[in-house]
Enzyme design. Structure first.
Site, PDB file in Angstrom:
ATOM      1  N   ARG A  38       0.853  -1.195   0.000  1.00  0.00           N
ATOM      2  CA  ARG A  38       0.000   0.000   0.000  1.00  0.00           C
ATOM      3  C   ARG A  38       0.883   1.237   0.000  1.00  0.00           C
ATOM      4  O   ARG A  38       1.860   1.312   0.738  1.00  0.00           O
ATOM      5  CB  ARG A  38      -0.925   0.002   1.227  1.00  0.00           C
ATOM      6  CG  ARG A  38      -1.863  -1.188   1.245  1.00  0.00           C
ATOM      7  CD  ARG A  38      -2.816  -1.174   2.415  1.00  0.00           C
ATOM      8  NE  ARG A  38      -3.581  -2.414   2.480  1.00  0.00           N
ATOM      9  CZ  ARG A  38      -4.449  -2.723   3.430  1.00  0.00           C
ATOM     10  NH1 ARG A  38      -4.679  -1.863   4.415  1.00  0.00           N
ATOM     11  NH2 ARG A  38      -5.092  -3.879   3.425  1.00  0.00           N
ATOM     12  N   ARG A  63       2.580   1.043  10.048  1.00  0.00           N
ATOM     13  CA  ARG A  63       1.992   1.419   8.762  1.00  0.00           C
ATOM     14  C   ARG A  63       3.106   1.442   7.721  1.00  0.00           C
ATOM     15  O   ARG A  63       3.832   2.425   7.592  1.00  0.00           O
ATOM     16  CB  ARG A  63       1.312   2.787   8.875  1.00  0.00           C
ATOM     17  CG  ARG A  63       0.363   3.115   7.725  1.00  0.00           C
ATOM     18  CD  ARG A  63      -0.231   4.490   7.935  1.00  0.00           C
ATOM     19  NE  ARG A  63      -1.023   4.575   9.145  1.00  0.00           N
ATOM     20  CZ  ARG A  63      -2.309   4.237   9.234  1.00  0.00           C
ATOM     21  NH1 ARG A  63      -2.941   3.801   8.165  1.00  0.00           N
ATOM     22  NH2 ARG A  63      -2.953   4.351  10.382  1.00  0.00           N
ATOM     23  N   GLU A  92      -5.984  -0.864  15.701  1.00  0.00           N
ATOM     24  CA  GLU A  92      -6.624  -1.861  14.836  1.00  0.00           C
ATOM     25  C   GLU A  92      -5.642  -2.966  14.441  1.00  0.00           C
ATOM     26  O   GLU A  92      -4.519  -2.697  14.037  1.00  0.00           O
ATOM     27  CB  GLU A  92      -7.155  -1.184  13.575  1.00  0.00           C
ATOM     28  CG  GLU A  92      -7.792  -2.145  12.579  1.00  0.00           C
ATOM     29  CD  GLU A  92      -7.915  -1.545  11.188  1.00  0.00           C
ATOM     30  OE1 GLU A  92      -7.958  -2.329  10.225  1.00  0.00           O
ATOM     31  OE2 GLU A  92      -7.945  -0.302  11.055  1.00  0.00           O
ATOM     32  N   SER A 112      -9.962  -6.010  10.546  1.00  0.00           N
ATOM     33  CA  SER A 112     -11.294  -5.546  10.175  1.00  0.00           C
ATOM     34  C   SER A 112     -12.021  -6.711   9.531  1.00  0.00           C
ATOM     35  O   SER A 112     -11.489  -7.334   8.607  1.00  0.00           O
ATOM     36  CB  SER A 112     -11.233  -4.374   9.185  1.00  0.00           C
ATOM     37  OG  SER A 112     -10.915  -3.174   9.835  1.00  0.00           O
ATOM     38  N   ARG A 156       1.319  -6.245  12.856  1.00  0.00           N
ATOM     39  CA  ARG A 156       0.690  -5.635  14.030  1.00  0.00           C
ATOM     40  C   ARG A 156       0.560  -6.638  15.171  1.00  0.00           C
ATOM     41  O   ARG A 156       0.602  -6.258  16.344  1.00  0.00           O
ATOM     42  CB  ARG A 156      -0.666  -5.040  13.643  1.00  0.00           C
ATOM     43  CG  ARG A 156      -0.508  -3.876  12.674  1.00  0.00           C
ATOM     44  CD  ARG A 156      -1.762  -3.069  12.494  1.00  0.00           C
ATOM     45  NE  ARG A 156      -1.509  -1.902  11.632  1.00  0.00           N
ATOM     46  CZ  ARG A 156      -2.336  -0.886  11.483  1.00  0.00           C
ATOM     47  NH1 ARG A 156      -3.479  -0.870  12.138  1.00  0.00           N
ATOM     48  NH2 ARG A 156      -2.027   0.123  10.689  1.00  0.00           N
TER      49      ARG A 156
END
Length: 420
Positions: free
Chosen positions: A261, A276, A348, A351, A388
């Protein structure tokens, strides 16, 4: 993607649902374009029928020696052909506008999704006690650098910002986390492990909703492939342009892949550490099912992702996302947020989203139920984000001397090593 017929039937309901997404009402524009499109198609069909009739007469006149009549009809048919060509161009232009507008609209929120942005998210439950220390807890990057197992500077000289080199037993721990997750999801939860391409075509990303709106967040090659932002893309597209038997549903897939990403919308956020990054690894869960099973499958997927954290002994909470905080393709999303004592915050780690038939319509992914073809309902969730999870283990299992204890369930994957 939406069924224009349903929008015509309930335009006010459609616009009200879009307003919860903070998306402007557009049913009138959609219906107007649809009417123009259907009118143009009808005109083309009428001209085509007239052209066919007259072309048949040309043959009859020619066969009976009526050359003048045949020549006159040929002129008329030629004009009809020209008019039909012009109308077809206009019809395709209108159809493209209609399709582009439909493609830009996010999925409609489920009825029990709260309206609003991130501040309107609802905490469903908290699981486990937050880890407390008798010393100041460090963040993962401080721990990793002190152990000389994380090297951000060297990674930056090779690739730039938002990359890391992990070495030794820390690299092995990340691999152990992935293997543990895969074993759990396949052996206990019935997911089929799949190795998928990490380069995909634009049609695959359109199907899952990353394109056209989120192209800036993607990495594109010089020969028009895209690096996947998540294994959701190839896994969900596995039934693209096909019809599966209802008896085969639900289909449950799991994959461990690198993800890429550009983080175009995250400038200045989480610039230190591996929270990130441009490249990271994830174990992804995807379920393909029918409408009647989709809600239960969503809860089941959430529980599978939760179980990973329970077995690792990590505290977390479940958040029901509000309408404007959900992803483009989701109609309902649960976020799992793990407690990070170094950051003193929940962050987070997964999801889990129910997308209804939104993605399936874009992919033409269907199932046959009593000789009727229906669109599949798709669900996806991280089971979990590996980097994470590594962060959570490092920060929650840190010791006062800077060492890191390895959770019991991961020790068999680490040759029974207990501490980093």
């Amino acid at each position: 993607m939406f069924d224009i017929k349903k929008i015509r039937e309930n335009p006010k309901v459609f616009d009200l649902a879009l307003s919860k997404r903070n998306f402007s009402a557009c049913s009138n524009e959609l219906i107007e374009l649809d009417e123009k499109n259907r009118k143009a198609i009808a005109q083309v069909q009428t001209i085509q029928e007239e052209r066919n009739t007259k072309s048949k007469l040309i043959g009859e006149f020619t066969a009976s020696g009526k050359k003048d009549e045949a020549d006159k009809l040929k002129e008329i048919v030629s004009k009809l052909k020209s008019n039909m060509y012009d109308l077809e161009l206009k019809q395709k232009e209108v159809a493209l506008k209609l399709n582009d507008l439909l493609s830009s609209i996010p999925n409609l929120p489920d009825s029990d999704v709260p309206t609003g942005g991130e501040d309107s998210n609802i905490e469903i439950k908290v699981v486990g006690e937050k880890k407390e220390f008798d010393f100041e807890a460090k963040e993962h990057f401080d721990l990793g650098e002190k152990l000389e197992l994380m090297d951000f500077e060297r990674a930056a000289t090779i690739s730039g910002a938002r990359f890391v080199i992990q070495k030794g037993n820390l690299a092995r721990l990340e691999r152990a986390i992935a293997n543990f997750m895969l074993d759990l999801h396949t052996s206990e939860f019935g997911y089929q492990e799949v190795n998928v391409p990490i380069l995909v075509k634009d049609a695959a990303l359109f199907g899952t909703g990353q394109l056209p709106k989120f192209e800036d967040d993607l990495f594109k090659t010089t020969n028009d492939y895209y690096l996947i932002p998540t294994a959701e893309v190839p896994l969900t597209n596995m039934t693209r342009d096909s019809i599966v038997n209802a008896a085969d549903l639900p289909l449950r897939y799991v994959a461990h892949t690198p993800c890429f990403r550009s983080e175009a919308g995250a400038a200045g956020r989480d610039t230190r550490g591996i929270m990130r990054q441009h490249q990271f690894y994830k174990v992804e869960l995807v379920s393909l099912t029918n409408e009647s099973l989709a809600k239960d499958e969503h809860e089941r997927m959430l529980s599978c992702a939760e179980e990973v954290l329970k077995r690792l002994g990590l505290s977390y909470r479940i958040m029901l996302l509000a309408s404007q905080d959900m992803g483009f393709s989701a109609q309902k999303t649960y976020d799992i947020e793990v407690w990070l004592p170094g950051q003193k915050a929940y962050r987070e780690i997964s999801s889990c989203s129910n997308c209804g038939d939104f993605q399936a319509r874009r992919m033409n992914s269907r199932y046959k139920d009593e000789n009727v073809n229906k669109f599949i309902h798709t669900l996806n969730g991280s089971g979990l984000a590996i980097g994470r999870t590594l962060i959570a283990i490092m920060e929650n299992s840190q010791n006062s001397d800077g060492s890191i204890s390895i959770p019991d369930v991961l020790q068999p994957y680490m040759n029974n090593l207990k501490t980093l």
